[in-house]
Enzyme design. Structure first.
Site, PDB file in Angstrom:
ATOM      1  N   GLN A   1      95.394  54.845  60.914  1.00 53.00           N
ATOM      2  CA  GLN A   1      95.048  54.500  59.533  1.00 53.00           C
ATOM      3  C   GLN A   1      95.897  53.335  59.037  1.00 53.00           C
ATOM      4  O   GLN A   1      97.124  53.355  59.146  1.00 53.00           O
ATOM      5  CB  GLN A   1      95.251  55.722  58.629  1.00 53.00           C
ATOM      6  CG  GLN A   1      94.874  55.504  57.184  1.00 53.00           C
ATOM      7  CD  GLN A   1      93.374  55.327  56.987  1.00 53.00           C
ATOM      8  OE1 GLN A   1      92.558  55.989  57.619  1.00 53.00           O
ATOM      9  NE2 GLN A   1      93.005  54.416  56.108  1.00 53.00           N
TER      10      GLN A   1
ATOM     11  N   LYS B   1      88.156  62.206  57.002  1.00 51.26           N
ATOM     12  CA  LYS B   1      87.758  61.972  58.391  1.00 51.26           C
ATOM     13  C   LYS B   1      87.924  63.234  59.224  1.00 51.26           C
ATOM     14  O   LYS B   1      87.057  63.573  60.048  1.00 51.26           O
ATOM     15  CB  LYS B   1      88.571  60.818  58.981  1.00 51.26           C
ATOM     16  CG  LYS B   1      88.204  59.464  58.384  1.00 51.26           C
ATOM     17  CD  LYS B   1      89.223  58.388  58.699  1.00 51.26           C
ATOM     18  CE  LYS B   1      88.856  57.085  58.016  1.00 51.26           C
ATOM     19  NZ  LYS B   1      89.868  56.031  58.149  1.00 51.26           N
TER      20      LYS B   1
ATOM     21  N   ASP C   1      87.538  52.179  65.564  1.00 47.23           N
ATOM     22  CA  ASP C   1      87.565  51.342  64.369  1.00 47.23           C
ATOM     23  C   ASP C   1      87.142  49.912  64.684  1.00 47.23           C
ATOM     24  O   ASP C   1      86.995  49.092  63.777  1.00 47.23           O
ATOM     25  CB  ASP C   1      88.969  51.350  63.757  1.00 47.23           C
ATOM     26  CG  ASP C   1      88.952  51.533  62.243  1.00 47.23           C
ATOM     27  OD1 ASP C   1      87.861  51.798  61.694  1.00 47.23           O
ATOM     28  OD2 ASP C   1      90.014  51.420  61.619  1.00 47.23           O
TER      29      ASP C   1
END
Length: 302
Positions: free
Chosen positions: A103, A59, A126
């Site tokens: 994450q 990422k 997200d």
């Protein structure tokens, strides 16, 4: 329209991801030139999970390649929940950061839901906060989860118009199963959400023109579960021993999906491989979401 059965066409997610990333890079360049705006993405990793480290590094690298401002925070596994929440609050307040991603999974002593709830919905690239989940369920614009959104790009690029098709989603997680069901409904599909406890699951799967596997069980969905000519999107990422007994005895493993690929490819019209199918799209959509969040922060998009 779903194509005829035969040897399935492989949906190479890397091709579509590279295309989307090129579009994102062009848009980032345009925003910098026209508005002095550089979209910024912050990724937070707690602990040393090997898979998470790979994802976070990818990422960071790809956001920089697109010309974005990229910040990665690697915290030790013993980081307290209070310390993590303090970092999230600081990133929420940082005007140079337009997207915040923590994450998952987090260490067991940290409440994941509390951390997700602390992210500013306008920076929730997200798509996991209750606000964005509610906007998705209501059919309103928002920041939608990356993996389901990437699946939809692949379906539209291959199958085309999804109107009226029967879609079956195997899996009901908040990360993939439920949000992709909502996206398929928005695309005018007739949607069934199934799972490991669904009665006669093979028969339910055989009804699907579009079958999305996101159940987290290696090779669970067999070839005779699939309707001839269907489009199969395999979200599963499972590490299993090699089929070769010698390699398996050496402890070697490989990645497979939730679909038995070899069997399914003989029946379906389109199928994503695992790896190399859905995975690359997830990061590409994350970058796209970050650009969208940056534009909205500047009042450049409603």
């Amino acid at each position: 329209m779903v194509a005829s059965a035969g040897q399935a066409k492989i949906i190479d997610g890397r091709v579509y991801a590279e295309r989307l990333q090129a579009q994102v890079a062009a848009e980032v360049g345009g925003l910098r030139t026209a508005h002095g705006l550089t979209p910024g993405l912050a990724v937070v990793l707690v602990g040393d999970d090997p898979a998470s480290q790979i994802y976070v590094r990818s990422k960071g690298e790809q956001s920089k390649a697109a010309g974005m401002h990229s910040a990665t925070y690697r915290l030790p596994g013993q980081t307290s929940q209070a310390e993590l929440l303090a970092l999230v609050a600081a990133l929420n307040a940082d005007p140079a950061i337009h997207g915040v991603l923590v994450q998952l999974p987090l260490p067991k002593h940290i409440d994941e839901q509390a951390v997700i709830a602390a992210i500013d919905p306008a920076k929730d690239v997200d798509g996991l906060t209750m606000i964005n989940a509610g906007r998705l369920a209501s059919g309103l614009p928002g920041l939608y989860p990356c993996t389901p959104s990437g699946c939809m790009v692949l379906l539209r690029e291959t199958v085309g118009d999804l109107t009226g098709l029967r879609a079956v989603v195997v899996g009901r997680s908040m990360l993939v199963g439920r949000p992709i069901a909502q996206l398929l409904i928005q695309a005018d599909c007739t949607v069934t959400v199934a799972h490991s406890r669904t009665r006669d699951l093979p028969a339910v799967c055989r009804e699907a023109d579009v079958l999305v596997a996101a159940v987290g069980r290696p090779r669970m969905i067999r070839g005779d579960w699939i309707k001839p000519g269907a489009a199969v999107i395999d979200v599963g990422i499972n590490r299993v021993p090699f089929d070769d007994p010698v390699k398996a005895a050496q402890g070697k493993t490989k990645v497979v999906g939730d679909v038995h690929f070899r069997e399914a490819a003989k029946v379906a019209a389109w199928i994503t491989p695992a790896p190399g199918g859905v995975g690359p799209m997830t990061v590409a959509v994350l970058l796209q979401n970050t650009v969208t969040a940056a534009k909205r922060a500047m009042g450049l998009e409603a």
